[in-house]
Design an enzyme around this catalytic site. Structure first.
Site, PDB file in Angstrom:
ATOM      1  N   THR A  92      39.206   4.672   0.999  1.00 27.05           N
ATOM      2  CA  THR A  92      39.136   5.250  -0.335  1.00 27.05           C
ATOM      3  C   THR A  92      37.818   4.859  -0.987  1.00 27.05           C
ATOM      4  O   THR A  92      37.465   3.680  -1.026  1.00 27.05           O
ATOM      5  CB  THR A  92      40.321   4.774  -1.193  1.00 27.05           C
ATOM      6  OG1 THR A  92      41.523   5.300  -0.634  1.00 27.05           O
ATOM      7  CG2 THR A  92      40.191   5.245  -2.636  1.00 27.05           C
ATOM      8  N   TYR A 114      52.474   3.303   0.751  1.00 31.37           N
ATOM      9  CA  TYR A 114      52.550   4.609   0.107  1.00 31.37           C
ATOM     10  C   TYR A 114      53.886   5.286   0.444  1.00 31.37           C
ATOM     11  O   TYR A 114      54.774   4.667   1.019  1.00 31.37           O
ATOM     12  CB  TYR A 114      51.319   5.438   0.460  1.00 31.37           C
ATOM     13  CG  TYR A 114      50.055   4.779  -0.061  1.00 31.37           C
ATOM     14  CD1 TYR A 114      49.856   4.638  -1.435  1.00 31.37           C
ATOM     15  CD2 TYR A 114      49.097   4.248   0.800  1.00 31.37           C
ATOM     16  CE1 TYR A 114      48.726   3.994  -1.938  1.00 31.37           C
ATOM     17  CE2 TYR A 114      47.966   3.603   0.301  1.00 31.37           C
ATOM     18  CZ  TYR A 114      47.791   3.477  -1.065  1.00 31.37           C
ATOM     19  OH  TYR A 114      46.686   2.838  -1.569  1.00 31.37           O
ATOM     20  N   ASN A 150      50.500   1.240   4.417  1.00 29.76           N
ATOM     21  CA  ASN A 150      49.873   0.636   3.236  1.00 29.76           C
ATOM     22  C   ASN A 150      50.671   0.765   1.944  1.00 29.76           C
ATOM     23  O   ASN A 150      50.108   0.762   0.854  1.00 29.76           O
ATOM     24  CB  ASN A 150      48.463   1.208   3.030  1.00 29.76           C
ATOM     25  CG  ASN A 150      47.540   0.862   4.168  1.00 29.76           C
ATOM     26  OD1 ASN A 150      47.666   1.432   5.253  1.00 29.76           O
ATOM     27  ND2 ASN A 150      46.621  -0.052   3.961  1.00 29.76           N
ATOM     28  N   ASN A 163      51.814  -6.351   3.448  1.00 33.65           N
ATOM     29  CA  ASN A 163      52.708  -6.900   2.436  1.00 33.65           C
ATOM     30  C   ASN A 163      52.181  -6.733   1.010  1.00 33.65           C
ATOM     31  O   ASN A 163      52.715  -7.331   0.077  1.00 33.65           O
ATOM     32  CB  ASN A 163      52.976  -8.386   2.711  1.00 33.65           C
ATOM     33  CG  ASN A 163      51.704  -9.214   2.699  1.00 33.65           C
ATOM     34  OD1 ASN A 163      50.750  -8.929   3.430  1.00 33.65           O
ATOM     35  ND2 ASN A 163      51.652 -10.222   1.853  1.00 33.65           N
ATOM     36  N   GLY A 175      36.554  -0.207   9.379  1.00 28.62           N
ATOM     37  CA  GLY A 175      36.475   0.247   8.008  1.00 28.62           C
ATOM     38  C   GLY A 175      35.187  -0.189   7.345  1.00 28.62           C
ATOM     39  O   GLY A 175      34.207   0.557   7.288  1.00 28.62           O
ATOM     40  N   HIS A 202      49.471   9.748   6.618  1.00 32.22           N
ATOM     41  CA  HIS A 202      49.389   8.372   6.113  1.00 32.22           C
ATOM     42  C   HIS A 202      50.813   7.869   5.850  1.00 32.22           C
ATOM     43  O   HIS A 202      51.427   8.201   4.839  1.00 32.22           O
ATOM     44  CB  HIS A 202      48.563   8.343   4.840  1.00 32.22           C
ATOM     45  CG  HIS A 202      48.071   6.985   4.452  1.00 32.22           C
ATOM     46  ND1 HIS A 202      48.497   5.819   5.054  1.00 32.22           N
ATOM     47  CD2 HIS A 202      47.164   6.588   3.502  1.00 32.22           C
ATOM     48  CE1 HIS A 202      47.891   4.781   4.501  1.00 32.22           C
ATOM     49  NE2 HIS A 202      47.073   5.222   3.552  1.00 32.22           N
TER      50      HIS A 202
END
Length: 358
Positions: free
Chosen positions: A30, A184, A182, A237, A314, A179
């Protein structure tokens, strides 16, 4: 390390429908640089074009609908302007011979009324608030208690995932990544710490994985299974995420996903707690992409040992647009400027130097 010592990492690999030129994947990141209407801009096209030497680029997550939005200036894939913006990106990457998948997401409870239409509450499988704060147009604000999705609403969210895949195809993407990681929405359905429903989408592992199953089955016909990937994060987490038995939950999810002949399973291996990622890979029984703070040496060792087929990077790709060439030459790496991760326009975005300009 040099190209000789990175023989596996820099070697070609078949990933679903595509022969990739190396096993280095740019992980989704992001960056909060979208323009008006949450549409990608020419600057975003330049950013991805600079990194097109990756075997595969997986874009920053893009919301499937206005309801799926979590943060200011994240791109979407539900309007004509967004499709046109993403077409600039795919054209730029393809001009360099690269491959690019769009990561599609719905953030679920990790949103705020300030970024929702009519200041509506975010939605989730259950009305459980995550601890912590979230970036909004007015700065950091506390997360709110979401509204639990009604049973009859879920099919509409699944349909939004399918429409997002259709729009990604119109935008010229080579495939999509769902996705499911994470913290979501899909991850919220999967875990018993965030899903306390008592209907067909809650309770047993099979029920909690039903939403993931339906999303995959909606998206696969659009591109074909060999152009669709899924991302999971078994021990993530953050945002108060938890599960009473991650091995059982994610082992079941991996085995379920393995039935579809997907292009890959992309696993974030960072978080707290012990977890057998080798067992997870075996239960998926397909192409596996590992993510989790890898450098060149660790990545080569993991591929060499058969622990993974590809490795995603990343922050290293963020700061080093020519990361493949730097690994090949054994060159020093640029340091990432964390103050520009989510702001700064071209600064900390398209201005990191390549080797020949360093």
């Amino acid at each position: 390390m040099t190209a000789k010592s990175l023989g596996q990492l820099l070697s070609p690999v078949q990933l679903g429908a595509y022969k990739l030129r190396n096993r280095m994947v740019m992980a989704p990141l992001t960056r909060s640089r979208a323009g008006d209407g949450d549409a990608p801009t020419p600057l975003i096209a330049q950013y991805y074009q600079q990194r097109a030497s990756a075997g595969l680029i997986i874009t920053e997550a893009s919301q499937i609908s206005p309801q799926g939005k979590g943060y200011p200036r994240t791109p979407g894939i539900h309007s004509a302007a967004q499709i046109a913006g993403w077409r600039q990106v795919t054209d730029a990457v393809h001009a360099e011979g690269g491959r690019i998948f769009l990561q599609i997401w719905h953030v679920g409870r990790l949103s705020h009324p300030s970024v929702q239409r009519n200041e509506a509450l975010p939605v989730a499988p259950s009305a459980l608030r995550a601890d912590g704060e979230i970036f909004t147009g007015e700065g950091l604000m506390s997360l709110v208690t979401p509204r639990a999705l009604e049973l009859e609403e879920i099919a509409g969210v699944v349909a939004d995932f399918r429409k997002a895949a259709e729009n990604a195809k119109l935008a010229g993407f080579d495939g999509v990544e769902i996705h499911a990681a994470n913290g979501y929405l899909i991850d919220q359905f999967l875990r018993d710490g965030t899903n306390v429903r008592t209907d067909a989408y809650g309770g047993s592992i099979q029920n909690r994985a039903r939403f993931l199953k339906e999303v995959v089955e909606a998206v696969v016909p659009v591109f074909g299974a060999d152009r669709v990937g899924v991302r999971l994060s078994p021990i993530f987490n953050g945002f108060s995420m938890s599960d009473s038995d991650p091995a059982a939950t994610f082992g079941y999810a991996a085995e379920l996903l393995g039935q579809y002949g997907l292009a890959y399973l992309h696993v974030m291996q960072l978080g707290e707690g012990e977890f057998d990622f080798k067992a997870l890979r075996q239960r998926f029984n397909g192409t596996y992409i590992a993510n989790g703070g890898y450098d060149a040496g660790r990545a080569e060792s993991a591929v060499d040992a058969g622990d993974t087929d590809l490795v995603s990077f990343g922050t290293l790709f963020l700061a080093n647009p020519d990361l493949v060439n730097r690994f090949r030459a054994g060159s020093p790496l640029n340091d990432a400027d964390r103050t520009t991760f989510y702001q700064g326009e071209e600064r900390g975005f398209t201005d990191y130097p390549a080797i020949n300009a360093a």
